[in-house]
Design a protein around this motif. Structure first.
Motif, PDB file in Angstrom:
ATOM      1  N   ALA A  34     -11.392  -6.054  -7.600  1.00 63.25           N
ATOM      2  CA  ALA A  34     -11.351  -6.558  -6.226  1.00 63.25           C
ATOM      3  C   ALA A  34     -11.439  -5.429  -5.204  1.00 63.25           C
ATOM      4  N   SER A  35     -12.125  -4.346  -5.536  1.00 66.30           N
ATOM      5  CA  SER A  35     -12.202  -3.210  -4.608  1.00 66.30           C
ATOM      6  C   SER A  35     -12.795  -3.606  -3.268  1.00 66.30           C
ATOM      7  N   TYR A  47      -2.922  -2.039  -8.046  1.00 67.14           N
ATOM      8  CA  TYR A  47      -3.802  -1.650  -6.957  1.00 67.14           C
ATOM      9  C   TYR A  47      -3.264  -0.535  -6.073  1.00 67.14           C
ATOM     10  N   ASP A 100       0.842  -1.187   0.000  1.00 68.54           N
ATOM     11  CA  ASP A 100       0.000   0.000   0.000  1.00 68.54           C
ATOM     12  C   ASP A 100       0.884   1.246   0.000  1.00 68.54           C
ATOM     13  N   ARG A 141      -9.796   5.345  -1.815  1.00 67.44           N
ATOM     14  CA  ARG A 141     -10.534   4.084  -1.820  1.00 67.44           C
ATOM     15  C   ARG A 141     -11.962   4.193  -1.314  1.00 67.44           C
ATOM     16  N   ASN A 164      -9.197 -13.526  -2.085  1.00 60.38           N
ATOM     17  CA  ASN A 164      -8.270 -13.423  -3.199  1.00 60.38           C
ATOM     18  C   ASN A 164      -7.431 -14.687  -3.321  1.00 60.38           C
ATOM     19  N   ARG A 166     -10.307  -6.380  -1.554  1.00 59.40           N
ATOM     20  CA  ARG A 166      -8.851  -6.265  -1.566  1.00 59.40           C
ATOM     21  C   ARG A 166      -8.254  -6.433  -0.179  1.00 59.40           C
ATOM     22  N   LYS A 167      -9.001  -6.056   0.868  1.00 64.48           N
ATOM     23  CA  LYS A 167      -8.510  -6.215   2.230  1.00 64.48           C
ATOM     24  C   LYS A 167      -8.889  -7.571   2.829  1.00 64.48           C
ATOM     25  N   ARG A 218      -1.733 -11.080  -2.427  1.00 62.98           N
ATOM     26  CA  ARG A 218      -2.268  -9.713  -2.448  1.00 62.98           C
ATOM     27  C   ARG A 218      -2.566  -9.352  -3.897  1.00 62.98           C
ATOM     28  N   PRO A 219      -3.521  -8.467  -4.162  1.00 61.51           N
ATOM     29  CA  PRO A 219      -3.725  -8.006  -5.535  1.00 61.51           C
ATOM     30  C   PRO A 219      -2.435  -7.384  -6.073  1.00 61.51           C
TER      31      PRO A 219
END
Length: 382
Positions: A154-155, A174, A74, A180, A164, A158-159, A168-169
């Motif tokens: 994957a909004s 991302y 991130d 977000r 998934n 995503r967490k 991680r994406p």
């Protein structure tokens, strides 16, 4: 004990306590459920519970071969693995809770709180979603409050690592958009028949994001249109949004995406492309694009996969480009219902004169080159 060790000491016992709960649950979906109002249920379906509490979490460790900079997922994470820690649990670890209240057949409310490593180096919980939803008709609904932006395929998940396949994406795609959520309103029209479901949403709002330099970046006039089409194993997603950002000149920023996924069960494949157009404070246009391809197979409880992704600058800014591409391979192991373990290897190739998506770069670190990252993590939902 360092602050890093304290965070690990807090997360690990929490995971141990949550795993038995996750193992005993019988959720029907891999994603965290968001209960729909009763008027949106299909005929014959049971009414949703008046109040439901769900949770999700990830405990992950990552190790980077680069010692002069940090690998992070991130772009709001100040540190990660590499320069700061040989093995870091900050990159992927998080805990989340979601409370859903069905107030009447047409009105529902949702609150989602997530604790993860953030811009100030803490795990202070943050409210990701907090909104009221009113179903005007079975097909048309509106929401007011803090709403997640449907910018990527994957909004919403995503967490939620369990949702998934990969660890991680893809980072290149991302992390290209730091915004977000939006504080405002949206309207969704959902049309379906026996063969497909088509969902279109429009949104308007505002949001403030604090970056890793502790600067508040204010986005206003956030507007977007989002489309999701689902038919059997096929999912197609498209999005366009724009906003006014107070640290840009001119302030207008744009983002667009297009993605497709095919998952018939024994194997799966997906691809996504995104493009971001922004300006810096000196009227310099910065355009970047990113994409990924992912595919794999399911063999019993195991799902090996490979991913190819790239982030590349489109405009010539006269500055060091932020570009890289990554080859990744991994395997997901579903060790128990609602619990998985993942192993992933990422091989990053940074563009010449670029540090790519690496952060916290030490003075004198050579740009470009190759970086290897190994990740081991476990996800759960309940």
């Amino acid at each position: 004990m360092t602050a890093y060790s304290v965070r690990l000491a807090v997360l690990a016992p929490a995971l141990v306590l949550m795993l038995p709960l996750a193992a005993s649950c019988h959720a029907e979906e891999a994603t965290l459920p968001v209960t729909l109002p009763a008027t949106l249920l299909q005929p014959g379906a049971s009414a949703p519970a008046a109040l439901s509490l769900n949770g999700f979490g990830t405990l992950g460790f990552a190790r980077s071969s680069e010692r002069g900079a940090d690998f992070v997922f991130d772009n709001l994470q100040p540190k990660g693995t590499g320069r700061s820690h040989e093995w870091a649990n900050d990159v992927d670890s998080r805990l989340g809770l979601q409370l859903t209240a069905n107030l009447n057949p047409s009105l529902s409310a949702v609150l989602q709180v997530v604790s993860e490593y953030r811009w100030d180096g803490t795990y202070t919980p943050m409210v990701n979603w907090a909104n009221l939803r009113y179903a005007i008709t079975p097909a048309l609904s509106v929401r007011v409050g803090r709403i997640g932006l449907d910018s990527f395929m994957a909004s919403d998940s995503r967490k939620i690592g369990y949702s998934n396949i990969t660890a991680r994406p893809p980072t290149e795609v991302y992390r290209l958009l730091a915004l977000r959520e939006s504080d405002g309103v949206d309207a969704t029209y959902r049309y379906s028949d026996s063969n497909f479901v088509n969902t279109v949403s429009i949104l308007y709002g505002k949001r403030t994001v604090t970056n890793t330099r502790s600067i508040n970046v204010h986005s206003t006039d956030v507007a977007g249109i989002f489309e999701r089409f689902e038919q059997g194993p096929l999912t197609v997603h498209a999005a366009y949004q724009q906003r006014r950002v107070d640290n840009q000149n001119p302030p207008l920023g744009k983002f667009m995406s297009l993605g497709v996924a095919w998952d018939p069960g024994p194997w799966f494949a997906s691809a996504e492309w995104v493009k971001a157009i922004n300006f810096n404070a000196s009227n310099l246009k910065i355009t970047r694009a990113a994409w990924y391809l992912n595919g794999g197979v399911r063999v019993g409880d195991f799902a090996p996969y490979v991913t190819l992704s790239e982030l590349r600058p489109i405009s010539d800014t006269g500055q060091a480009p932020v570009g890289q591409h990554t080859y990744a391979a991994g395997v997901r192991w579903d060790v128990h219902r609602n619990i998985d373990v993942k192993f992933q290897w990422d091989h990053l190739r940074l563009n010449d004169h670029s540090f790519g998506t690496l952060q916290n770069v030490a003075p004198g670190t050579k740009a470009g080159g190759k970086v290897n990252v190994v990740s081991v993590l476990t996800d759960f939902v309940f």
